[in-house]
Write a protein that holds these residues in place. Structure first.
Motif, PDB file in Angstrom:
ATOM      1  N   ARG A 184       0.918  -1.564  -0.173  1.00  0.00           N
ATOM      2  CA  ARG A 184       0.261   0.211  -0.226  1.00  0.00           C
ATOM      3  C   ARG A 184       0.896   1.449  -0.054  1.00  0.00           C
ATOM      4  NH1 ARG A 184      -2.978   3.599   3.117  1.00  0.00           N
ATOM      5  NH2 ARG A 184      -4.802   3.865   2.777  1.00  0.00           N
ATOM      6  N   ASN A 185       1.771   1.430   0.883  1.00  0.00           N
ATOM      7  CA  ASN A 185       2.753   2.669   0.879  1.00  0.00           C
ATOM      8  C   ASN A 185       3.891   2.186  -0.643  1.00  0.00           C
ATOM      9  OD1 ASN A 185       2.475   2.843   3.060  1.00  0.00           O
ATOM     10  ND2 ASN A 185       3.878   1.439   4.192  1.00  0.00           N
ATOM     11  N   SER A 186       3.549   1.553  -0.289  1.00  0.00           N
ATOM     12  CA  SER A 186       4.703   1.590  -1.832  1.00  0.00           C
ATOM     13  C   SER A 186       3.269   2.149  -3.402  1.00  0.00           C
ATOM     14  CB  SER A 186       4.343   0.516  -3.009  1.00  0.00           C
ATOM     15  OG  SER A 186       5.505  -0.006  -3.888  1.00  0.00           O
ATOM     16  N   ILE A 187       2.645   1.278  -3.099  1.00  0.00           N
ATOM     17  CA  ILE A 187       1.509   2.286  -3.928  1.00  0.00           C
ATOM     18  C   ILE A 187       1.641   3.680  -4.139  1.00  0.00           C
ATOM     19  CG2 ILE A 187      -0.738   2.799  -4.777  1.00  0.00           C
ATOM     20  CD1 ILE A 187      -1.315  -0.291  -4.394  1.00  0.00           C
ATOM     21  N   SER A 188       1.367   4.009  -2.937  1.00  0.00           N
ATOM     22  CA  SER A 188       1.375   5.757  -2.695  1.00  0.00           C
ATOM     23  C   SER A 188       2.201   6.892  -2.387  1.00  0.00           C
ATOM     24  CB  SER A 188       1.390   5.902  -0.935  1.00  0.00           C
ATOM     25  OG  SER A 188      -0.016   5.095  -0.614  1.00  0.00           O
ATOM     26  N   ASP A 189       3.213   5.822  -2.419  1.00  0.00           N
ATOM     27  CA  ASP A 189       4.786   6.975  -2.752  1.00  0.00           C
ATOM     28  C   ASP A 189       5.323   7.305  -4.425  1.00  0.00           C
ATOM     29  OD1 ASP A 189       5.445   6.738  -0.166  1.00  0.00           O
ATOM     30  OD2 ASP A 189       6.258   5.282  -0.047  1.00  0.00           O
ATOM     31  N   ASN A 190       4.909   5.258  -4.713  1.00  0.00           N
ATOM     32  CA  ASN A 190       5.608   4.872  -6.371  1.00  0.00           C
ATOM     33  C   ASN A 190       4.563   6.612  -7.567  1.00  0.00           C
ATOM     34  OD1 ASN A 190       7.209   3.454  -8.188  1.00  0.00           O
ATOM     35  ND2 ASN A 190       6.358   2.424  -5.624  1.00  0.00           N
ATOM     36  N   LEU A 191       2.710   6.941  -6.933  1.00  0.00           N
ATOM     37  CA  LEU A 191       2.097   7.546  -7.687  1.00  0.00           C
ATOM     38  C   LEU A 191       2.455   9.191  -6.652  1.00  0.00           C
ATOM     39  CD1 LEU A 191      -1.390   5.381  -7.022  1.00  0.00           C
ATOM     40  CD2 LEU A 191       0.647   5.523  -9.465  1.00  0.00           C
ATOM     41  N   MET A 192       2.924   9.510  -5.878  1.00  0.00           N
ATOM     42  CA  MET A 192       3.479  10.701  -5.770  1.00  0.00           C
ATOM     43  C   MET A 192       4.330  10.864  -6.308  1.00  0.00           C
ATOM     44  SD  MET A 192       3.974  11.747  -2.026  1.00  0.00           S
ATOM     45  CE  MET A 192       2.105  11.454  -0.902  1.00  0.00           C
ATOM     46  N   ARG A 193       5.707  10.036  -6.599  1.00  0.00           N
ATOM     47  CA  ARG A 193       6.512  10.751  -7.349  1.00  0.00           C
ATOM     48  C   ARG A 193       6.088  10.866  -8.729  1.00  0.00           C
ATOM     49  NH1 ARG A 193       9.348   6.978  -4.766  1.00  0.00           N
ATOM     50  NH2 ARG A 193       9.082   5.011  -6.225  1.00  0.00           N
TER      51      ARG A 193
END
Length: 199
Positions: A184-193
């Motif tokens: 879940r954190n990976s999805i948030s971080d990648n899309l934020m970048r």
């Protein structure tokens, strides 16, 4: 003398593919809508916009896409359904769509569809649903899978057979909740970048 009239049923209604009453209400509302299709192995979630020429896909997520974010779990479990919904919500909002309604058609409403909706709303997307329909946070995080694995681990042979695919991918089922959070954190971080690159 009584005469009987025959009213033919529309083909897609006969095939149980379209609920025309729901479809009519959807078209009248002119709202974007969410569909969740679950197979024996995968899940696909979409946000679509109805038009006179047909439905236009705004954003779409297939469960296999979760692998890009490090997911090693089942592709159609409750945790996976939540993550797919979460990813769909984030993608749709990036494209300027922030709200939609659920359209199930002829499909039954299930806990896995509810988990997908929970993911979509947690992403910040607006869907008019009652929170009472959502599975518990423990089940969404896969705590029930982890607890079952701990019990089953006493019988190593059964444990290895039951969780063979997870173990093959390097995921111990007891770690489901922490692996869920990491994905879940990976999805948030990648899309934020990706969003920051566009600014």
């Amino acid at each position: 003398m009584l005469t009987m009239s025959y009213r033919p049923m529309l083909k897609r209604n006969r095939q149980k593919k379209t609920n025309y009453r729901k479809r009519e209400a959807l078209l009248i509302s002119r709202s974007s809508f969410i569909t969740v299709k679950i197979s024996d192995q995968n899940v696909i979630c979409q946000v679509l916009k109805p038009t006179l020429a047909g439905d236009v896909v705004i954003s779409s997520v297939h469960s296999r896409e979760l692998k890009k974010y490090g997911w090693k779990g089942s592709m159609n479990s409750l945790p996976a359904c939540y993550l797919i919904g979460f990813l769909l919500g984030k993608k749709s909002m990036e494209k300027g769509t922030t709200s939609a309604i659920l359209y199930t058609g002829k499909d039954a409403f299930t806990s896995r569809i509810a988990a997908s909706l929970k993911g979509i709303t947690d992403a910040g997307f607006n869907v008019p649903v009652s929170e009472d329909i959502y599975p518990t946070d423990e089940r969404i995080r896969g705590k029930h899978i982890a607890e079952y694995a701990k019990i089953l681990k006493e019988d190593q042979e059964t444990y290895k057979i039951r969780f063979s695919l997870l173990l093959k991918d390097g995921l111990e089922p007891e770690d489901y909740p922490s692996h869920f959070e990491a994905t879940r954190n990976s999805i948030s971080d990648n899309l934020m970048r990706n969003t920051n690159k566009l600014i």
